[in-house]
Design an enzyme around this catalytic site. Structure first.
Site, PDB file in Angstrom:
ATOM      1  N   ASP A 194       0.851  -1.197   0.000  1.00 30.41           N
ATOM      2  CA  ASP A 194       0.000   0.000   0.000  1.00 30.41           C
ATOM      3  C   ASP A 194       0.880   1.238   0.000  1.00 30.41           C
ATOM      4  OD1 ASP A 194      -1.739   2.089   0.374  1.00 30.41           O
ATOM      5  OD2 ASP A 194      -2.935   1.088   1.895  1.00 30.41           O
ATOM      6  N   HIS A 199       0.396   7.940   3.842  1.00 30.74           N
ATOM      7  CA  HIS A 199       1.082   7.295   4.958  1.00 30.74           C
ATOM      8  C   HIS A 199       2.579   7.591   4.997  1.00 30.74           C
ATOM      9  CE1 HIS A 199      -2.704   5.233   5.373  1.00 30.74           C
ATOM     10  NE2 HIS A 199      -2.608   4.789   4.151  1.00 30.74           N
ATOM     11  N   ILE A 214      -0.466   9.381   8.451  1.00 29.12           N
ATOM     12  CA  ILE A 214      -1.129   8.494   9.399  1.00 29.12           C
ATOM     13  C   ILE A 214      -0.757   7.042   9.094  1.00 29.12           C
ATOM     14  CG2 ILE A 214      -3.056  10.079   9.724  1.00 29.12           C
ATOM     15  CD1 ILE A 214      -4.738   8.295   7.875  1.00 29.12           C
ATOM     16  N   GLY A 217      -4.692   1.892   8.069  1.00 32.01           N
ATOM     17  CA  GLY A 217      -5.699   1.202   8.861  1.00 32.01           C
ATOM     18  C   GLY A 217      -5.463  -0.293   8.897  1.00 32.01           C
TER      19      GLY A 217
END
Length: 291
Positions: A194, A199, A214, A217
């Site tokens: 990903d 990120h 961040i 998830g």
């Protein structure tokens, strides 16, 4: 409208071959914090951690299914389906469910078939459900359902979709553990496939509305499942039947997760919060079903 629900739902499924090997599994496990056991404060050579990192003892945490094959079928690929044309900066991963049909092999080749299974109108946002079914020569391996939340794309009068929430039990958890997140955790995890700049790139994160990059998830998702397996399932990954969550809030690298677990009814209900932000919700509506 950038999302054409009818076109997306009517599109032919896309199939492709995916492969993975032990190095992919090991990298994924390291990306979710394997090699460190905060409960024991032991070395990375703790036998309980070597089952995730040492090839001669390796077994596969079921959440690896979300990245097997370099993460190709999933959130980003869902944005390339017919009827979907959205800005990546408006996209968040809203939820995830993995159903395991049999234990994941350490290495394999399989066919992944993906389609948009549902499109929901949440008013100020749209939710796409990207379903990926994976099978090898011996039959079905797993089914992934990724809920893709797209801000600003709702309001066309479509079906709203399920909205029930799973309240945590009122009794004390059976187990509570804390898991620190390394400052470089997102940079390591993204190597499993990903590569969303949200990120890693501070400027992109600001455009998306965040002060800084961040954590993925799905990284939190994997960390949480590992905690459940290690503490309540005796370290036996083969006991996991399915794992469902809703991403209720963000995690920033460097924070600590508080993971509360309740046994009951053939499953473990889980609540995950950010310790550093007064137990702000991170994962909600979370269930690990097991044998």
């Amino acid at each position: 409208m950038p999302i054409d629900a009818a076109k997306a739902l009517a599109a032919e499924p896309r199939s492709g071959e995916i492969t993975w090997d032990r190095k992919d599994v090991q990298l994924y496990h390291l990306g979710i914090g394997a090699g460190a056991n905060p409960d024991k404060a032991g070395p990375a050579t703790d036998p309980d951690e070597l089952r995730y990192t040492l090839e001669s003892r390796l077994h596969v945490l079921p959440s690896f299914a979300t990245v097997a094959g370099a993460g190709s079928p999933g959130v980003i690929s869902g944005l390339a389906m017919p009827g979907v044309d959205v800005d990546l900066a408006h996209v968040l991963h809203g939820g995830q469910r993995v159903e395991i049909h049999r234990p994941l092999p350490v290495a394999g080749t399989a066919t992944a078939t993906s389609r948009i299974a549902a499109v929901y109108d949440k008013g100020k946002a749209a939710v796409l459900v990207m379903r990926t079914e994976v099978a090898d020569a011996d039959g079905p391996l797993w089914t992934n359902d990724a809920q893709i939340f797209v801000r600003g794309e709702g309001g066309w009068g479509g079906e709203r979709g399920p909205s029930a929430r799973l309240e945590p039990p009122t009794r004390e958890p059976d187990r509570t553990v804390e898991r620190p997140i390394r400052e470089d955790q997102a940079l390591l995890y993204r190597l499993s496939g990903d590569l969303n700049p949200l990120h890693a790139d501070p400027e992109f994160a600001k455009v998306a509305g965040f002060d800084r990059p961040i954590l993925h998830g799905l990284c939190t998702y994997g960390i949480t499942l590992k905690a459940v397996v290690d503490t309540l399932l005796g370290g036996d990954v083969s006991r996991v039947r399915s794992y469902t969550t809703r991403f209720a809030g963000v995690v920033y690298p460097g924070e600590t997760l508080r993971i509360r677990m309740w046994r009951g009814g053939g499953g473990v209900q889980v609540s995950v919060t950010a310790v550093d932000r007064d137990d702000a919700p991170v994962l909600a509506d979370t269930i690990v079903e097991h044998s």
